[in-house]
Design an enzyme around this catalytic site. Structure first.
Site, PDB file in Angstrom:
ATOM      1  N   CYS A  76       0.789  -1.116  -0.212  1.00 19.66           N
ATOM      2  CA  CYS A  76      -0.198  -0.004  -0.142  1.00 19.66           C
ATOM      3  C   CYS A  76       0.830   1.366  -0.210  1.00 19.66           C
ATOM      4  CB  CYS A  76      -0.861   0.081   1.268  1.00 19.66           C
ATOM      5  SG  CYS A  76      -1.271   1.498   1.967  1.00 19.66           S
ATOM      6  N   GLU A  77       0.688   1.961  -0.815  1.00 17.01           N
ATOM      7  CA  GLU A  77       1.610   3.179  -0.944  1.00 17.01           C
ATOM      8  C   GLU A  77       1.349   4.312  -0.008  1.00 17.01           C
ATOM      9  OE1 GLU A  77       0.763   4.721  -4.999  1.00 17.01           O
ATOM     10  OE2 GLU A  77      -0.748   6.039  -4.611  1.00 17.01           O
ATOM     11  N   HIS A  78       0.234   4.323   0.731  1.00 14.63           N
ATOM     12  CA  HIS A  78      -0.145   5.312   1.692  1.00 14.63           C
ATOM     13  C   HIS A  78       0.535   4.949   3.163  1.00 14.63           C
ATOM     14  CE1 HIS A  78      -4.030   5.818  -0.394  1.00 14.63           C
ATOM     15  NE2 HIS A  78      -3.025   6.785  -0.765  1.00 14.63           N
ATOM     16  N   HIS A  79       0.784   3.717   3.399  1.00 13.92           N
ATOM     17  CA  HIS A  79       1.530   3.369   4.512  1.00 13.92           C
ATOM     18  C   HIS A  79       2.575   2.239   4.519  1.00 13.92           C
ATOM     19  CE1 HIS A  79      -3.034   3.945   5.586  1.00 13.92           C
ATOM     20  NE2 HIS A  79      -2.538   4.495   6.446  1.00 13.92           N
ATOM     21  N   GLN A 117      -5.020  -0.265  -4.236  1.00 14.32           N
ATOM     22  CA  GLN A 117      -5.929  -1.539  -4.716  1.00 14.32           C
ATOM     23  C   GLN A 117      -6.668  -1.154  -6.205  1.00 14.32           C
ATOM     24  OE1 GLN A 117      -7.982  -4.242  -2.131  1.00 14.32           O
ATOM     25  NE2 GLN A 117      -9.324  -4.820  -3.661  1.00 14.32           N
ATOM     26  N   HIS A 145      -5.927  -5.661   3.676  1.00 14.96           N
ATOM     27  CA  HIS A 145      -4.992  -4.565   3.802  1.00 14.96           C
ATOM     28  C   HIS A 145      -4.342  -4.635   5.443  1.00 14.96           C
ATOM     29  CE1 HIS A 145      -5.712  -2.181  -0.017  1.00 14.96           C
ATOM     30  NE2 HIS A 145      -6.568  -3.317   0.070  1.00 14.96           N
ATOM     31  N   CYS A 147      -2.690  -2.463   6.559  1.00 14.92           N
ATOM     32  CA  CYS A 147      -2.681  -1.138   7.227  1.00 14.92           C
ATOM     33  C   CYS A 147      -4.233  -0.873   8.073  1.00 14.92           C
ATOM     34  CB  CYS A 147      -2.433   0.106   6.343  1.00 14.92           C
ATOM     35  SG  CYS A 147      -3.703  -0.099   4.671  1.00 14.92           S
TER      36      CYS A 147
HETATM   37 ZN    ZN Z   1      -2.606   1.805   3.704  1.00 17.42          ZN
END
Ligand code: ZN
Length: 186
Positions: A76-79, A117, A145, A147
């Protein structure tokens, strides 16, 4: 190519940031280990789906081709935390098909990089449309996920499901229903 030296420096800083002793036995090789691991799990950044979808075969039968339960692991590119699950990929050929393993390879190309995703599904569908000239494509991804499930109120095992339709699949609800029907059969 990932820059392993930069990753090692960054992981050392990260460990210091969380208050760790970077010189203790268990952490001594961690920056190097992560740098080598990242080279593998982000290998998709150096690859193109066109490499896998270039070799096609002529086909008379232009019915739905579905490759289901393609297991993948992404980040995941956010976390920078893993998300993983299954991709179900369908397309309607326009005279051209690819070997079935190439669809799984295409999923790998887009999974092995920083992702969200929804975008991953769209990239897979667009690759089939653009590189095979497919009449339609549909991609369903079911993923857990980390995260979400490692923190907060989300229960472990809860899944995020995304669907992308292109071409004939976007226009024709009957084709979408065929996709769901084919998925349910074992
Ligand atoms: Zn994430």
């Amino acid at each position: 190519m990932v820059n392993k030296e930069k990753i090692k420096e960054a992981v050392t800083l990260l460990l210091e940031g969380i208050g760790e002793d970077v010189n203790r036995e268990g952490l001594k090789d961690t920056p190097d280990r992560i740098a080598r691991m990242y080279e593998e799990i982000f290998a998709g950044m150096d690859q193109k789906s066109s490499e896998h979808l270039a070799k096609t075969f002529h086909a008379e039968n232009n019915e739905i081709v579905l490759e289901k339960d393609i297991v993948f692991y992404s980040m995941c590119e956010h976390h920078l935390m893993p998300f993983y699950g299954k991709a179900h990929v369908a397309y309607i050929p326009d005279g051209k098909v690819v070997g079935l393993s190439k669809i799984a390879r295409t999923v790998e190309v887009y999974a092995r990089r920083l992702q969200i995703q929804e975008q991953m599904g769209a990239q897979i569908a667009d690759a089939l449309m653009d590189e095979l000239g497919a009449k339609g494509a549909m991609v369903m991804i079911e993923a857990e996920h980390m995260c979400m499930t490692m923190r907060g109120v989300k229960k472990p095992g809860s899944k995020t499901v995304t669907i992308v339709t292109r071409g004939a699949f976007a226009e024709d609800e009957k084709l979408q229903n065929s996709f769901y029907h084919m998925l349910q059969r074992s």
